[in-house]
Write an enzyme that holds these catalytic residues in place. Structure first.
Site, PDB file in Angstrom:
ATOM      1  N   ARG A   4      -2.525  10.822  -0.466  1.00  0.00           N
ATOM      2  CA  ARG A   4      -3.657  11.577   0.076  1.00  0.00           C
ATOM      3  C   ARG A   4      -4.018  12.691  -0.887  1.00  0.00           C
ATOM      4  NH1 ARG A   4      -1.279  12.083   5.625  1.00  0.00           N
ATOM      5  NH2 ARG A   4      -1.482   9.973   6.471  1.00  0.00           N
ATOM      6  N   ARG A  42      18.157   9.087   5.456  1.00  0.00           N
ATOM      7  CA  ARG A  42      17.475  10.213   6.089  1.00  0.00           C
ATOM      8  C   ARG A  42      18.317  10.813   7.201  1.00  0.00           C
ATOM      9  NH1 ARG A  42      12.430   6.537   8.479  1.00  0.00           N
ATOM     10  NH2 ARG A  42      13.724   4.934   9.411  1.00  0.00           N
ATOM     11  N   ASP A  48       5.994  -2.856  15.499  1.00  0.00           N
ATOM     12  CA  ASP A  48       6.039  -1.530  16.084  1.00  0.00           C
ATOM     13  C   ASP A  48       5.897  -1.687  17.595  1.00  0.00           C
ATOM     14  OD1 ASP A  48       6.437   0.374  14.093  1.00  0.00           O
ATOM     15  OD2 ASP A  48       4.360   0.221  13.414  1.00  0.00           O
ATOM     16  N   ARG A  54      18.334  -6.723   8.113  1.00  0.00           N
ATOM     17  CA  ARG A  54      19.004  -5.496   7.724  1.00  0.00           C
ATOM     18  C   ARG A  54      19.385  -4.769   9.006  1.00  0.00           C
ATOM     19  NH1 ARG A  54      16.627  -1.441   5.372  1.00  0.00           N
ATOM     20  NH2 ARG A  54      14.559  -2.112   5.973  1.00  0.00           N
ATOM     21  N   ARG A  86       0.875  -1.158   0.000  1.00  0.00           N
ATOM     22  CA  ARG A  86       0.000   0.000   0.000  1.00  0.00           C
ATOM     23  C   ARG A  86       0.920   1.217   0.000  1.00  0.00           C
ATOM     24  NH1 ARG A  86      -2.532   3.278   3.629  1.00  0.00           N
ATOM     25  NH2 ARG A  86      -0.865   2.852   5.079  1.00  0.00           N
ATOM     26  N   GLU A 146      21.238   8.319   8.857  1.00  0.00           N
ATOM     27  CA  GLU A 146      20.916   6.883   8.926  1.00  0.00           C
ATOM     28  C   GLU A 146      21.329   6.205   7.626  1.00  0.00           C
ATOM     29  OE1 GLU A 146      16.976   6.078  10.568  1.00  0.00           O
ATOM     30  OE2 GLU A 146      16.752   4.486   9.099  1.00  0.00           O
ATOM     31  N   TYR A 163       8.803  -7.771  12.102  1.00  0.00           N
ATOM     32  CA  TYR A 163       8.926  -6.358  12.414  1.00  0.00           C
ATOM     33  C   TYR A 163       7.699  -5.952  13.228  1.00  0.00           C
ATOM     34  CZ  TYR A 163       9.481  -1.456  12.542  1.00  0.00           C
ATOM     35  OH  TYR A 163       9.614  -0.180  13.029  1.00  0.00           O
TER      36      TYR A 163
HETATM   37  P1  FAD Z   1      13.891  -5.175  21.572  1.00  0.00           P
HETATM   38  O1  FAD Z   1      13.572  -3.772  21.911  1.00  0.00           O
HETATM   39  O2  FAD Z   1      14.817  -5.436  20.442  1.00  0.00           O
HETATM   40  O3  FAD Z   1      14.474  -5.855  22.897  1.00  0.00           O
HETATM   41  C1  FAD Z   1      15.109  -7.115  22.900  1.00  0.00           C
HETATM   42  C2  FAD Z   1      16.117  -7.120  24.027  1.00  0.00           C
HETATM   43  O4  FAD Z   1      16.616  -8.461  24.172  1.00  0.00           O
HETATM   44  C3  FAD Z   1      17.330  -6.242  23.777  1.00  0.00           C
HETATM   45  O5  FAD Z   1      17.499  -5.341  24.845  1.00  0.00           O
HETATM   46  C4  FAD Z   1      18.486  -7.228  23.675  1.00  0.00           C
HETATM   47  O6  FAD Z   1      19.703  -6.704  24.203  1.00  0.00           O
HETATM   48  C5  FAD Z   1      17.980  -8.394  24.510  1.00  0.00           C
HETATM   49  N1  FAD Z   1      18.616  -9.653  24.173  1.00  0.00           N
HETATM   50  C6  FAD Z   1      18.729 -10.243  22.953  1.00  0.00           C
HETATM   51  N2  FAD Z   1      19.381 -11.417  23.053  1.00  0.00           N
HETATM   52  C7  FAD Z   1      19.702 -11.592  24.362  1.00  0.00           C
HETATM   53  C8  FAD Z   1      20.395 -12.601  25.091  1.00  0.00           C
HETATM   54  N3  FAD Z   1      20.919 -13.687  24.479  1.00  0.00           N
HETATM   55  N4  FAD Z   1      20.543 -12.456  26.421  1.00  0.00           N
HETATM   56  C9  FAD Z   1      20.051 -11.342  27.059  1.00  0.00           C
HETATM   57  N5  FAD Z   1      19.393 -10.353  26.407  1.00  0.00           N
HETATM   58  C10 FAD Z   1      19.217 -10.481  25.084  1.00  0.00           C
HETATM   59  N6  FAD Z   1       8.343   1.143  16.650  1.00  0.00           N
HETATM   60  C11 FAD Z   1       7.393   2.099  16.666  1.00  0.00           C
HETATM   61  O7  FAD Z   1       6.308   1.878  17.188  1.00  0.00           O
HETATM   62  N7  FAD Z   1       7.642   3.347  16.133  1.00  0.00           N
HETATM   63  C12 FAD Z   1       8.833   3.668  15.562  1.00  0.00           C
HETATM   64  O8  FAD Z   1       9.027   4.795  15.093  1.00  0.00           O
HETATM   65  C13 FAD Z   1       9.848   2.676  15.524  1.00  0.00           C
HETATM   66  N8  FAD Z   1      11.027   2.940  14.961  1.00  0.00           N
HETATM   67  C14 FAD Z   1      11.977   1.962  14.927  1.00  0.00           C
HETATM   68  C15 FAD Z   1      13.199   2.261  14.336  1.00  0.00           C
HETATM   69  C16 FAD Z   1      14.174   1.291  14.278  1.00  0.00           C
HETATM   70  C17 FAD Z   1      15.480   1.605  13.637  1.00  0.00           C
HETATM   71  C18 FAD Z   1      13.925  -0.008  14.807  1.00  0.00           C
HETATM   72  C19 FAD Z   1      14.955  -1.096  14.717  1.00  0.00           C
HETATM   73  C20 FAD Z   1      12.719  -0.296  15.394  1.00  0.00           C
HETATM   74  C21 FAD Z   1      11.732   0.683  15.455  1.00  0.00           C
HETATM   75  N9  FAD Z   1      10.514   0.426  16.068  1.00  0.00           N
HETATM   76  C22 FAD Z   1       9.551   1.397  16.093  1.00  0.00           C
HETATM   77  C23 FAD Z   1      10.215  -0.907  16.644  1.00  0.00           C
HETATM   78  C24 FAD Z   1      10.569  -1.014  18.131  1.00  0.00           C
HETATM   79  O9  FAD Z   1      11.943  -0.841  18.317  1.00  0.00           O
HETATM   80  C25 FAD Z   1      10.111  -2.400  18.602  1.00  0.00           C
HETATM   81  O10 FAD Z   1       8.719  -2.498  18.518  1.00  0.00           O
HETATM   82  C26 FAD Z   1      10.489  -2.723  20.016  1.00  0.00           C
HETATM   83  O11 FAD Z   1      11.839  -2.493  20.226  1.00  0.00           O
HETATM   84  C27 FAD Z   1      10.166  -4.183  20.249  1.00  0.00           C
HETATM   85  O12 FAD Z   1      10.518  -4.549  21.511  1.00  0.00           O
HETATM   86  P2  FAD Z   1      11.087  -6.010  21.819  1.00  0.00           P
HETATM   87  O13 FAD Z   1      11.034  -6.114  23.286  1.00  0.00           O
HETATM   88  O14 FAD Z   1      10.406  -7.039  21.009  1.00  0.00           O
HETATM   89  O15 FAD Z   1      12.592  -6.009  21.269  1.00  0.00           O
HETATM   90  N1  UDP Z   2       9.823   4.680   1.138  1.00  0.00           N
HETATM   91  C1  UDP Z   2      10.291   5.334   0.020  1.00  0.00           C
HETATM   92  N2  UDP Z   2      10.587   6.671   0.098  1.00  0.00           N
HETATM   93  C2  UDP Z   2      10.461   7.385   1.249  1.00  0.00           C
HETATM   94  C3  UDP Z   2       9.972   6.709   2.390  1.00  0.00           C
HETATM   95  C4  UDP Z   2       9.675   5.354   2.320  1.00  0.00           C
HETATM   96  O1  UDP Z   2      10.462   4.723  -1.021  1.00  0.00           O
HETATM   97  O2  UDP Z   2      10.763   8.594   1.258  1.00  0.00           O
HETATM   98  C5  UDP Z   2       9.505   3.232   1.035  1.00  0.00           C
HETATM   99  C6  UDP Z   2      10.738   2.355   1.242  1.00  0.00           C
HETATM  100  O3  UDP Z   2      10.644   1.230   0.373  1.00  0.00           O
HETATM  101  C7  UDP Z   2      10.617   1.930   2.678  1.00  0.00           C
HETATM  102  C8  UDP Z   2       9.114   1.837   2.894  1.00  0.00           C
HETATM  103  O4  UDP Z   2       8.572   2.866   2.040  1.00  0.00           O
HETATM  104  O5  UDP Z   2      11.232   0.669   2.887  1.00  0.00           O
HETATM  105  C9  UDP Z   2       8.688   2.086   4.356  1.00  0.00           C
HETATM  106  O6  UDP Z   2       9.207   3.316   4.805  1.00  0.00           O
HETATM  107  P1  UDP Z   2       8.971   3.935   6.252  1.00  0.00           P
HETATM  108  O7  UDP Z   2       9.782   5.185   6.343  1.00  0.00           O
HETATM  109  O8  UDP Z   2       7.516   4.026   6.493  1.00  0.00           O
HETATM  110  O9  UDP Z   2       9.510   2.789   7.202  1.00  0.00           O
HETATM  111  P2  UDP Z   2      10.653   2.737   8.280  1.00  0.00           P
HETATM  112  O10 UDP Z   2      11.932   2.642   7.535  1.00  0.00           O
HETATM  113  O11 UDP Z   2      10.569   3.997   9.096  1.00  0.00           O
HETATM  114  O12 UDP Z   2      10.325   1.511   9.044  1.00  0.00           O
END
Ligand code: FAD
Ligand code: UDP
Length: 389
Positions: free
Chosen positions: A179, A289, A364, A258, A175, A314, A362
């Site tokens: 808008r 970004r 959130d 990744r 999707r 990033e 993945y």
């Molecule tokens: P994690 O936060 O990854 O926690 C797992 C923990 O387990 C870590 O602290 C790690 O150290 C620990 N661990 C792993 N293996 C072991 C081991 N063997 N022994 C002891 N400890 C261990 N969500 C949103 O809602 N909005 C956002 O804008 C957003 N942006 C994001 C941007 C990025 C770059 C990333 C990667 C994620 C983003 N997320 C976002 C998702 C968010 O980070 C996750 O939803 C959240 O972290 C999930 O929590 P979790 O507990 O599953 O995992």
């Molecule tokens: N995307 C893109 N251009 C942009 C922003 C996003 O092509 O300016 C595409 C890209 O394929 C990306 C997907 O939309 O993997 C999701 O992007 P978003 O920023 O929503 O996800 P995030 O990386 O923050 O998880």
């Protein structure tokens, strides 16, 4: 060890389970994490030179339409009224995202109303039938047309996935929101905001219970320390939120992820880019970004430095051994391996696998919290009230 439950990982999933079990069931919960801080990837810290909160593992924006999750999280933090907006730089010009009437009119140098813009996009997208699209490029063109795809999606996606969009599955872009108004709010959810006192304060509140003990710098898979998988599993129920493949010594092969590299810099100016997130659509720069964290908290402006700002560029790439796993790549091979790991997990009756790494999904934050609440209701309550095995 004086614990009724061991939680491996102190991210949102692990801490939500720990908090529920301590408060509702009165269990002694031991949380271990291999990092030297709690919070998993949502962890943040205040950058000392600027006083600005930086999300160490990438910008985290909280948003949800799940009422139960929203009620629950509000017990542990209040939220600001922040509404996420993103801009994109393409060929030296800045456009609003997601693609909206403002983006379309600026791009085509036009003053279309919604109907005319809709007709224009439909005509451009007519080049390919959506149902016949066999890869990400074709799918995107079938949704928004080639000109907008080539400007805002093609190079950005290639940078983010390090893969030609023609080699990526169509489902990656199931999707593409367009808008036909000037609304450039990034998320569509009912609730949105940032934790008033920061992510770490929120996560610390979750762990702040007399029945929860947190032990950091402890790798559950490291058999040379006492709190390890071999000695604990079978003795005490375990919630494991680390990578599922690592738990099983990668016997079915490693799942691919990744990762992101973040380049953080303090600059000698109050405001570098005028907005929290600027995407770079073209391939002139190697990063996808730039985040400028001060803009996430305009209400804290008095606490922020007035002559310095902190930014984070990033970069995205495939993870190698030892890198932080961020986004599941999910190739056909990964999916086959995941099924094999799920079978192994079923046989591991003393351990519940959860969270982003434990399920190779993945998630959130609101999804990780929602999943943790469901695990508590459906598995832990019955187990500890001896209703079910
Ligand atoms: P994690 O936060 O990854 O926690 C797992 C923990 O387990 C870590 O602290 C790690 O150290 C620990 N661990 C792993 N293996 C072991 C081991 N063997 N022994 C002891 N400890 C261990 N969500 C949103 O809602 N909005 C956002 O804008 C957003 N942006 C994001 C941007 C990025 C770059 C990333 C990667 C994620 C983003 N997320 C976002 C998702 C968010 O980070 C996750 O939803 C959240 O972290 C999930 O929590 P979790 O507990 O599953 O995992
Ligand atoms: N995307 C893109 N251009 C942009 C922003 C996003 O092509 O300016 C595409 C890209 O394929 C990306 C997907 O939309 O993997 C999701 O992007 P978003 O920023 O929503 O996800 P995030 O990386 O923050 O998880």
């Amino acid at each position: 060890m004086n614990a009724d439950l061991v939680v491996v990982g102190s991210g949102f999933y692990g801490l939500t389970v720990a908090q529920r079990c301590a408060e509702e069931l009165g269990l002694e919960v031991l949380v271990v994490d291999r990092r030297s801080h709690i919070g998993g990837n949502a962890y943040s810290e205040f950058e000392p030179e600027t006083g600005v909160e930086v999300h160490r593992y990438g910008a985290h924006l909280f948003h949800t339409s799940n009422e139960r999750v929203w009620q629950h999280v509000n017990r542990f933090t209040s939220f600001t009224s922040y509404v996420h907006k993103v801009y994109s730089t393409y060929k030296g010009e800045v456009y609003p995202l997601p693609i909206n009437l403002g983006t379309i009119n600026q791009f085509f140098r036009a003053a279309h109303g919604p109907d005319a813009a809709r007709a224009l996009v439909a005509e451009l997208a007519g080049e390919i039938e959506t149902s016949e699209a066999s890869n990400l490029e074709e799918k995107a063109i079938s949704l928004i047309g080639r000109p907008l795809y080539e400007a805002f999606i093609k190079d950005y996606t290639a940078k983010q996935w390090q893969t030609d969009p023609r080699d990526l599955p169509a489902e990656v872009i199931s999707r593409l929101p367009v808008r036909y108004t000037y609304d450039n709010r990034y998320f569509n959810d009912t609730h949105e905001g940032l934790p008033t006192k920061g992510y770490t304060a929120w996560l610390e509140n979750l762990a702040d219970h007399p029945k929860i003990t947190v032990q950091l710098d402890t790798d559950f898979l490291d058999l040379s320390q006492p709190l390890n998988k071999r000695d604990v599993v079978g003795q005490v129920p375990v919630i494991y939120t680390g990578p599922v493949d690592e738990y099983f010594d990668n016997v079915e092969g490693a799942l691919s992820w990744r990762t992101l590299d973040f380049e953080q810099e303090v600059l000698p100016t109050r405001d570098f880019q005028g907005c929290p997130v600027m995407n770079y659509a073209g391939d002139e720069v190697p990063y996808t970004r730039i985040h400028e964290f001060r803009h996430f908290h305009p209400e804290r402006e008095a606490q922020h430095s007035q002559d310095k700002t902190v930014i984070m560029r990033e970069f995205s790439r495939f993870a190698e051994k030892g890198d932080e796993p961020y986004y599941p790549v999910n190739t056909a091979e990964d999916r086959a391996r995941l099924l094999a790991y799920r079978d192994l997990a079923k046989g591991e009756t003393g351990t519940i696998f959860g969270g982003r790494l434990g399920t190779y999904k993945y998630l959130d934050m609101h999804m990780a919290i929602g999943a943790a609440l469901s695990t508590f209701d459906n598995k832990l309550v019955p187990h500890f009230s001896k209703g079910e095995p």
